[in-house]
Design a protein around this motif. Structure first.
Motif, PDB file in Angstrom:
ATOM      1  N   ASP A   1       0.624  -1.152  -0.326  1.00 46.13           N
ATOM      2  CA  ASP A   1      -0.397   0.299   0.038  1.00 46.13           C
ATOM      3  C   ASP A   1       0.810   1.215  -0.215  1.00 46.13           C
ATOM      4  O   ASP A   1       0.218   2.251   0.015  1.00 46.13           O
ATOM      5  CB  ASP A   1      -0.880  -0.109   1.224  1.00 46.13           C
ATOM      6  CG  ASP A   1      -1.963  -0.725   1.381  1.00 46.13           C
ATOM      7  OD1 ASP A   1      -2.010  -0.836   0.331  1.00 46.13           O
ATOM      8  OD2 ASP A   1      -1.833  -1.429   2.218  1.00 46.13           O
ATOM      9  N   HIS A   2       2.176   1.218  -0.107  1.00 44.79           N
ATOM     10  CA  HIS A   2       2.759   2.313  -0.112  1.00 44.79           C
ATOM     11  C   HIS A   2       4.021   2.539  -1.610  1.00 44.79           C
ATOM     12  O   HIS A   2       3.585   1.413  -2.637  1.00 44.79           O
ATOM     13  CB  HIS A   2       4.453   2.165   0.890  1.00 44.79           C
ATOM     14  CG  HIS A   2       3.875   2.713   1.853  1.00 44.79           C
ATOM     15  ND1 HIS A   2       3.227   0.869   2.858  1.00 44.79           N
ATOM     16  CD2 HIS A   2       3.851   2.991   3.724  1.00 44.79           C
ATOM     17  CE1 HIS A   2       2.377   1.372   4.307  1.00 44.79           C
ATOM     18  NE2 HIS A   2       3.706   2.859   4.809  1.00 44.79           N
ATOM     19  N   ASP A   3       3.980   4.011  -1.920  1.00 40.96           N
ATOM     20  CA  ASP A   3       4.641   4.149  -3.403  1.00 40.96           C
ATOM     21  C   ASP A   3       6.197   4.104  -3.104  1.00 40.96           C
ATOM     22  O   ASP A   3       6.260   3.873  -4.390  1.00 40.96           O
ATOM     23  CB  ASP A   3       4.534   5.414  -3.646  1.00 40.96           C
ATOM     24  CG  ASP A   3       2.384   5.831  -3.388  1.00 40.96           C
ATOM     25  OD1 ASP A   3       1.551   4.458  -3.666  1.00 40.96           O
ATOM     26  OD2 ASP A   3       1.800   6.922  -2.591  1.00 40.96           O
ATOM     27  N   PHE A   4       6.633   4.478  -1.775  1.00 45.52           N
ATOM     28  CA  PHE A   4       7.805   3.947  -2.009  1.00 45.52           C
ATOM     29  C   PHE A   4       8.347   3.652  -0.770  1.00 45.52           C
ATOM     30  O   PHE A   4       7.442   4.219   0.159  1.00 45.52           O
ATOM     31  CB  PHE A   4       8.996   5.524  -2.819  1.00 45.52           C
ATOM     32  CG  PHE A   4       9.834   5.611  -2.665  1.00 45.52           C
ATOM     33  CD1 PHE A   4      11.089   4.530  -3.588  1.00 45.52           C
ATOM     34  CD2 PHE A   4      11.399   6.614  -2.267  1.00 45.52           C
ATOM     35  CE1 PHE A   4      12.110   4.408  -3.500  1.00 45.52           C
ATOM     36  CE2 PHE A   4      11.997   6.720  -2.275  1.00 45.52           C
ATOM     37  CZ  PHE A   4      12.876   6.209  -2.949  1.00 45.52           C
ATOM     38  N   ALA A   5       9.558   3.405  -0.477  1.00 42.71           N
ATOM     39  CA  ALA A   5      10.220   3.019   1.024  1.00 42.71           C
ATOM     40  C   ALA A   5      11.933   2.768  -0.103  1.00 42.71           C
ATOM     41  O   ALA A   5      12.066   2.904  -0.847  1.00 42.71           O
ATOM     42  CB  ALA A   5      10.394   1.364   1.009  1.00 42.71           C
TER      43      ALA A   5
ATOM     44  N   ASN B   1      14.481  -2.552   3.454  1.00 46.02           N
ATOM     45  CA  ASN B   1      13.732  -2.536   1.548  1.00 46.02           C
ATOM     46  C   ASN B   1      13.541  -3.507   0.665  1.00 46.02           C
ATOM     47  O   ASN B   1      13.122  -3.694  -0.034  1.00 46.02           O
ATOM     48  CB  ASN B   1      15.111  -1.985   0.767  1.00 46.02           C
ATOM     49  CG  ASN B   1      15.218  -0.589   1.589  1.00 46.02           C
ATOM     50  OD1 ASN B   1      14.769   0.351   1.639  1.00 46.02           O
ATOM     51  ND2 ASN B   1      16.331   0.177   2.768  1.00 46.02           N
ATOM     52  N   VAL B   2      14.390  -4.690   1.475  1.00 42.82           N
ATOM     53  CA  VAL B   2      13.640  -6.193   0.517  1.00 42.82           C
ATOM     54  C   VAL B   2      12.462  -6.286   0.083  1.00 42.82           C
ATOM     55  O   VAL B   2      11.679  -7.187  -0.148  1.00 42.82           O
ATOM     56  CB  VAL B   2      14.554  -7.419   1.126  1.00 42.82           C
ATOM     57  CG1 VAL B   2      13.970  -8.829   0.423  1.00 42.82           C
ATOM     58  CG2 VAL B   2      16.154  -7.239   0.333  1.00 42.82           C
TER      59      VAL B   2
ATOM     60  N   PRO C   1       8.653  -0.155  -5.511  1.00 42.67           N
ATOM     61  CA  PRO C   1       9.880   0.638  -5.618  1.00 42.67           C
ATOM     62  C   PRO C   1      11.110   0.963  -3.931  1.00 42.67           C
ATOM     63  O   PRO C   1       9.894   1.737  -2.802  1.00 42.67           O
ATOM     64  CB  PRO C   1      10.162   1.666  -6.407  1.00 42.67           C
ATOM     65  CG  PRO C   1       8.502   1.763  -6.316  1.00 42.67           C
ATOM     66  CD  PRO C   1       7.944   1.539  -6.111  1.00 42.67           C
ATOM     67  N   ALA C   2      11.631   0.540  -3.566  1.00 38.49           N
ATOM     68  CA  ALA C   2      13.161   0.788  -2.855  1.00 38.49           C
ATOM     69  C   ALA C   2      14.509   1.023  -3.007  1.00 38.49           C
ATOM     70  O   ALA C   2      14.684   0.438  -4.087  1.00 38.49           O
ATOM     71  CB  ALA C   2      12.532  -0.942  -1.217  1.00 38.49           C
ATOM     72  N   VAL C   3      14.762   1.830  -1.960  1.00 37.90           N
ATOM     73  CA  VAL C   3      16.163   2.567  -2.450  1.00 37.90           C
ATOM     74  C   VAL C   3      17.368   1.943  -0.939  1.00 37.90           C
ATOM     75  O   VAL C   3      16.748   2.675   0.177  1.00 37.90           O
ATOM     76  CB  VAL C   3      16.769   3.786  -3.512  1.00 37.90           C
ATOM     77  CG1 VAL C   3      18.359   4.313  -2.970  1.00 37.90           C
ATOM     78  CG2 VAL C   3      15.944   4.204  -4.831  1.00 37.90           C
TER      79      VAL C   3
ATOM     80  N   GLU D   1      14.020  12.186  -5.226  1.00 39.67           N
ATOM     81  CA  GLU D   1      15.344  12.119  -6.064  1.00 39.67           C
ATOM     82  C   GLU D   1      15.741  11.051  -5.889  1.00 39.67           C
ATOM     83  O   GLU D   1      16.171  10.187  -6.979  1.00 39.67           O
ATOM     84  CB  GLU D   1      16.418  13.036  -5.793  1.00 39.67           C
ATOM     85  CG  GLU D   1      17.519  13.046  -6.121  1.00 39.67           C
ATOM     86  CD  GLU D   1      18.592  12.176  -5.807  1.00 39.67           C
ATOM     87  OE1 GLU D   1      19.939  12.042  -6.099  1.00 39.67           O
ATOM     88  OE2 GLU D   1      18.820  11.934  -4.258  1.00 39.67           O
ATOM     89  N   LEU D   2      15.517  10.066  -4.672  1.00 39.30           N
ATOM     90  CA  LEU D   2      16.342   8.348  -4.736  1.00 39.30           C
ATOM     91  C   LEU D   2      15.404   7.997  -5.606  1.00 39.30           C
ATOM     92  O   LEU D   2      15.924   6.744  -6.663  1.00 39.30           O
ATOM     93  CB  LEU D   2      15.880   8.241  -2.910  1.00 39.30           C
ATOM     94  CG  LEU D   2      16.958   9.205  -2.077  1.00 39.30           C
ATOM     95  CD1 LEU D   2      16.470   8.087  -0.654  1.00 39.30           C
ATOM     96  CD2 LEU D   2      18.791   8.594  -2.641  1.00 39.30           C
ATOM     97  N   TYR D   3      14.087   8.033  -5.659  1.00 42.35           N
ATOM     98  CA  TYR D   3      13.507   6.380  -6.586  1.00 42.35           C
ATOM     99  C   TYR D   3      13.682   7.346  -8.222  1.00 42.35           C
ATOM    100  O   TYR D   3      13.788   6.001  -8.591  1.00 42.35           O
ATOM    101  CB  TYR D   3      12.010   7.324  -6.388  1.00 42.35           C
ATOM    102  CG  TYR D   3      11.019   7.089  -7.249  1.00 42.35           C
ATOM    103  CD1 TYR D   3      10.522   5.488  -7.369  1.00 42.35           C
ATOM    104  CD2 TYR D   3      10.401   7.546  -8.418  1.00 42.35           C
ATOM    105  CE1 TYR D   3       9.690   4.616  -8.459  1.00 42.35           C
ATOM    106  CE2 TYR D   3       9.428   6.851  -9.728  1.00 42.35           C
ATOM    107  CZ  TYR D   3       9.566   5.743  -9.739  1.00 42.35           C
ATOM    108  OH  TYR D   3       8.791   5.076 -10.481  1.00 42.35           O
TER     109      TYR D   3
END
Length: 490
Positions: free
Chosen positions: A277-281, A289-290, A298-300, A333-335
């Motif tokens: 349910d999240h857009d980015f991590a 992040n895994v 998407p995760a960084v 910026e990370l994404y």
């Protein structure tokens, strides 16, 4: 029926309450441990195989070793950053258990932990313990599975050749397939999941980066992972009243907790479900992040040591090094600079390496020899697993009975310890008083003996003086005559 014993905090199919998770430390101090152990459990689940959790604590008694030898066909040990100084004692205990086993022992995904420079000098004090551990494992298996090139190089430097690089099992929760990573737009309305490591504070401004993010993304949630975080969420603290504060979210006084934006995931299944349910991590936790990536989010990773960097390099995970990263780093910026293509493209080949490792060690897997985990997933889906622990607001959240009972136990234990300490202190005081009385008695006897000795000495001195006088009376005339003779002769 093949019987596999696996080292894990709990079985994926055991439903435990938040209180049980924390009281029994089923996550082994870090929820990420369940992510990779659940993946291995699923991987080894076949119709003709029973996989049993051994728990995270190591019983090294001969009785337990004998039970394992009699009841199980193989002991599978998923590990993470076990080659680190703080795990030294635990590694030695695990070695002592393995050395008593006569069945195969297969270690999956073990890693070394040092700095991002990959210098392993800090591990020198535990080199002999690592040698003993790896030797015990390789005496009972064909090879040892490690996280990446650093760990492989470290073990080869210690003299071991049978080392297979297989990464972390958590990335293979779905076998040779991996969820497509959703394309998104990161803006102030996005739901952001951030994960933070206290031990990353010395590497970079992780607290500042998190603060910049939550100030600009109101729908941000901090997913913590440590047992201590869970205890804070379940019990709370007095920091709002005392005024104690910290830039890192360690107390209720922190804005993320005051706004109920902190969670502790428990079961990996619900963790992954929530992250869908999240857009980015983003953040410093590799498994945080895994879990997001497994949800297609998407995760960084913000790498801060070898354990995070090694896995990012092996799996081609998007990452930025935390050291030197400015506090005003924007999640958008990370994404926008993240590329997931290499991670997805190489996944099947990396899974083939895992399969080859398992085959080499006599272990079949559900993806090439079974139903690809369908039965495992169906059983998991039927369970009512608990959601992540939120910040306790003081109301009845279903854990009040536990809190009261636990407080009573702690109070009773404290009172018992106080009574025992009082008994011991009184015993020591009585013993000291007895020793004091005995010392006083001995001192009085010594004083009496000293007085008698002095009396005897005085009498002896008097007798000696009398003897000297009598000698002089008798010898005096003769001495005088001798002196006179000598005087005339001269």
């Amino acid at each position: 029926m093949k019987q596999i014993l696996i080292r894990s905090g709990k079985s994926p199919h055991r439903v435990a309450t938040p209180a049980e998770f924390l009281h029994q430390d089923l996550i082994g101090t870090n929820t990420g441990n369940l992510l990779f152990s659940d993946s291995v459990h699923k991987m080894l689940s076949l119709p003709d195989t029973t996989v049993t959790s051994n728990g995270i604590r190591t019983d090294i008694s001969p009785e337990r070793a004998e039970q394992i030898n009699e009841r199980y066909d193989v002991f599978v040990v998923p590990l993470a950053n076990a080659f680190r100084p703080t795990f030294h004692t635990s590694l030695d205990r695990l070695t002592r258990l393995i050395e008593q086993l006569t069945i195969p022992v297969v270690v999956v995904g073990v890693g070394a932990q040092v700095g991002e420079d990959y210098e392993t000098d800090s591990l020198t004090p535990m080199n002999e313990s690592v040698r003993r551990f790896v030797s015990a494992v390789l005496d009972r298996s064909a090879s040892i599975g490690v996280r990446g090139e650093l760990t492989a190089r470290y073990l080869k430097g210690l003299g071991f050749a049978d080392v297979d690089i297989i990464g972390c099992p958590s990335m293979f929760m779905y076998g040779d397939t991996f969820p497509e990573i959703r394309a998104t737009e990161v803006d102030p309305g996005s739901r952001i999941a951030v994960n933070l490591s206290p031990d990353a504070i010395t590497v970079g401004d992780v607290a500042g980066i998190a603060r910049h993010a939550w100030e600009r993304y109101p729908h941000l949630t901090y997913y913590a992972q440590n047992t201590a975080d869970g205890e804070l969420l379940l019990w709370g603290d007095t920091s709002p009243e005392s005024g104690v504060a910290d830039d890192f979210p360690l107390q209720l006084s922190h804005p993320l907790l005051r706004e109920n934006k902190m969670r502790l995931p428990l079961d990996p299944a619900t963790w992954i479900r929530e992250l869908r349910d999240h857009d980015f991590a983003f953040g410093t936790r590799i498994h945080g992040n895994v879990a997001a990536l497994l949800a297609g989010t998407p995760a960084v990773v913000l790498t801060h040591d070898s354990r995070t960097l090694e896995l990012c390099r092996y799996f081609d995970l998007p990452y930025r090094q935390l050291a030197g990263l400015p506090a005003d780093t924007d999640p958008r910026e990370l994404y926008e600079n993240a590329d997931f293509s290499a991670m997805l493209k190489g996944h099947a080949e990396r899974f083939d390496r895992v399969v080859a490792f398992l085959d080499r060690n006599g272990l079949r897997n559900a993806y090439t020899h079974g139903d690809r985990g369908a039965a495992f997933d169906a059983e998991l889906a039927a369970l009512d697993l608990p959601a992540s622990i939120p910040v306790w607001d003081g109301g009845d959240d279903g854990n009040l009975r536990y809190r009261v009972s636990r407080l009573r136990e702690l109070t009773t234990a404290t009172d018992a310890r106080a009574r025992e300490n009082d008994r011991k202190l009184r015993g020591r005081l009585s013993a000291a008083e007895r020793r004091e009385a005995e010392a006083e008695y001995q001192l009085a006897a010594l004083r009496k003996e000293l007085a008698a000795t002095r009396k005897q000495l005085a009498a002896l001195e008097r007798r000696t003086s009398g003897i000297e006088k009598r000698v002089m009376v008798r010898l005096g005339p003769a001495v005088r005559r001798r002196i006179r003779r000598l005087s005339r002769g001269s």
